[in-house]
Write a protein that holds these residues in place. Structure first.
Motif, PDB file in Angstrom:
ATOM      1  N   ARG A  44      54.319  51.861  58.864  1.00 47.34           N
ATOM      2  CA  ARG A  44      55.093  52.604  57.851  1.00 47.34           C
ATOM      3  C   ARG A  44      56.150  53.465  58.541  1.00 47.34           C
ATOM      4  O   ARG A  44      57.304  53.516  58.116  1.00 47.34           O
ATOM      5  N   ALA A  45      55.764  54.125  59.638  1.00 40.73           N
ATOM      6  CA  ALA A  45      56.716  54.966  60.364  1.00 40.73           C
ATOM      7  C   ALA A  45      57.807  54.133  61.043  1.00 40.73           C
ATOM      8  O   ALA A  45      58.926  54.622  61.237  1.00 40.73           O
ATOM      9  N   LEU A  46      57.514  52.890  61.383  1.00 40.24           N
ATOM     10  CA  LEU A  46      58.528  52.011  61.983  1.00 40.24           C
ATOM     11  C   LEU A  46      59.503  51.432  60.964  1.00 40.24           C
ATOM     12  O   LEU A  46      60.616  51.055  61.319  1.00 40.24           O
ATOM     13  N   THR A  47      59.090  51.362  59.689  1.00 43.26           N
ATOM     14  CA  THR A  47      59.899  50.635  58.708  1.00 43.26           C
ATOM     15  C   THR A  47      60.387  51.453  57.519  1.00 43.26           C
ATOM     16  O   THR A  47      61.246  50.982  56.773  1.00 43.26           O
ATOM     17  N   ASP A  48      59.862  52.646  57.318  1.00 42.77           N
ATOM     18  CA  ASP A  48      60.291  53.475  56.190  1.00 42.77           C
ATOM     19  C   ASP A  48      61.550  54.254  56.602  1.00 42.77           C
ATOM     20  O   ASP A  48      61.498  55.060  57.535  1.00 42.77           O
ATOM     21  N   PRO A  49      62.672  54.025  55.921  1.00 46.13           N
ATOM     22  CA  PRO A  49      63.933  54.666  56.323  1.00 46.13           C
ATOM     23  C   PRO A  49      63.860  56.186  56.436  1.00 46.13           C
ATOM     24  O   PRO A  49      64.450  56.764  57.350  1.00 46.13           O
ATOM     25  N   ASP A  50      63.135  56.848  55.533  1.00 40.75           N
ATOM     26  CA  ASP A  50      63.041  58.303  55.586  1.00 40.75           C
ATOM     27  C   ASP A  50      62.292  58.763  56.833  1.00 40.75           C
ATOM     28  O   ASP A  50      62.649  59.769  57.452  1.00 40.75           O
ATOM     29  N   LEU A  51      61.261  58.024  57.221  1.00 40.23           N
ATOM     30  CA  LEU A  51      60.499  58.378  58.418  1.00 40.23           C
ATOM     31  C   LEU A  51      61.285  58.031  59.682  1.00 40.23           C
ATOM     32  O   LEU A  51      61.301  58.809  60.637  1.00 40.23           O
ATOM     33  N   VAL A 104      55.481  61.554  63.871  1.00 38.71           N
ATOM     34  CA  VAL A 104      55.695  61.216  62.461  1.00 38.71           C
ATOM     35  C   VAL A 104      54.565  60.333  61.904  1.00 38.71           C
ATOM     36  O   VAL A 104      54.122  60.528  60.774  1.00 38.71           O
ATOM     37  N   ALA A 105      54.106  59.361  62.679  1.00 40.15           N
ATOM     38  CA  ALA A 105      53.154  58.361  62.180  1.00 40.15           C
ATOM     39  C   ALA A 105      51.852  58.956  61.631  1.00 40.15           C
ATOM     40  O   ALA A 105      51.361  58.475  60.604  1.00 40.15           O
ATOM     41  N   PRO A 106      51.273  59.973  62.264  1.00 39.81           N
ATOM     42  CA  PRO A 106      50.002  60.485  61.713  1.00 39.81           C
ATOM     43  C   PRO A 106      50.114  61.020  60.287  1.00 39.81           C
ATOM     44  O   PRO A 106      49.116  61.069  59.570  1.00 39.81           O
ATOM     45  N   GLN A 107      51.316  61.404  59.860  1.00 41.12           N
ATOM     46  CA  GLN A 107      51.489  61.898  58.496  1.00 41.12           C
ATOM     47  C   GLN A 107      51.984  60.803  57.537  1.00 41.12           C
ATOM     48  O   GLN A 107      52.175  61.059  56.360  1.00 41.12           O
ATOM     49  N   ALA A 108      52.232  59.606  58.066  1.00 43.29           N
ATOM     50  CA  ALA A 108      52.805  58.510  57.253  1.00 43.29           C
ATOM     51  C   ALA A 108      51.801  57.999  56.233  1.00 43.29           C
ATOM     52  O   ALA A 108      50.619  58.038  56.402  1.00 43.29           O
ATOM     53  N   THR A 117      69.136  58.128  62.688  1.00 44.28           N
ATOM     54  CA  THR A 117      69.628  56.828  62.226  1.00 44.28           C
ATOM     55  C   THR A 117      69.114  56.499  60.830  1.00 44.28           C
ATOM     56  O   THR A 117      67.949  56.720  60.513  1.00 44.28           O
ATOM     57  N   THR A 118      69.990  55.938  60.008  1.00 47.64           N
ATOM     58  CA  THR A 118      69.595  55.387  58.723  1.00 47.64           C
ATOM     59  C   THR A 118      69.409  53.887  58.914  1.00 47.64           C
ATOM     60  O   THR A 118      70.347  53.177  59.299  1.00 47.64           O
ATOM     61  N   VAL A 119      68.201  53.408  58.680  1.00 49.64           N
ATOM     62  CA  VAL A 119      67.912  51.983  58.817  1.00 49.64           C
ATOM     63  C   VAL A 119      67.765  51.390  57.427  1.00 49.64           C
ATOM     64  O   VAL A 119      67.188  52.004  56.528  1.00 49.64           O
ATOM     65  N   THR A 120      68.328  50.197  57.259  1.00 45.63           N
ATOM     66  CA  THR A 120      68.255  49.515  55.976  1.00 45.63           C
ATOM     67  C   THR A 120      67.804  48.074  56.203  1.00 45.63           C
ATOM     68  O   THR A 120      68.451  47.335  56.960  1.00 45.63           O
TER      69      THR A 120
END
Length: 145
Positions: A24-31, A141-145, A39-42
């Protein structure tokens, strides 16, 4: 088929989160924006889908891009990557391949990143350092994802 013998950038980090949280942390744009240099990832993260990375670096806007090559949620993501700021032509032989592996381990997961098609050992080392910074941010970030 040719074999890529260019220097490879590598980084690894053990993260106190389960593989689903890491994914989730690797793929969610907000995270992603929180730890990936703003960076904004889309992307929709489906095989064959485009990815764009946009933002501002040193006061200048950028938009890099690639394609999802493999997606095995939550364990493997393989993409291509191209940055116009490289000064190279936007052709497949100038694209880099970025592989994210998420491995479950006791107490969390190990996330590794490998980036191929680096121009030199120095470029690979620079990218390795950048990837390590990204993974260090991901670990917060990931532990809160």
């Amino acid at each position: 088929m040719t074999t890529d013998t260019s220097p490879v950038a590598r980084a690894m980090r053990v993260i106190d989160a389960d593989p689903e949280q890491c994914w989730r942390a690797l793929t969610d744009p907000d995270l992603v924006r929180e730890y990936f240099f703003g960076t904004t990832v889309t992307s929709d993260w489906q095989v064959g889908s485009p990815i764009t990375y946009s933002g501002e670096f040193d006061g200048k806007p950028y938009e890099d891009h690639g394609t999802v090559l493999e997606a095995n949620e939550p364990l493997l993501l393989v993409t291509t990557f191209f940055s116009p700021s490289s000064g190279k032509a936007d052709v497949p032989e100038n694209y880099q391949r970025v592989t994210y592996k998420v491995q479950p381990i006791d107490g969390g997961c190990r996330v590794t990143v490998e980036q191929t098609n680096n121009a030199s050992e120095e470029a690979a080392e620079h990218s390795s350092q950048n990837w390590q910074a990204v993974l260090d941010g991901l670990a917060t970030v990931a532990p809160q994802a």
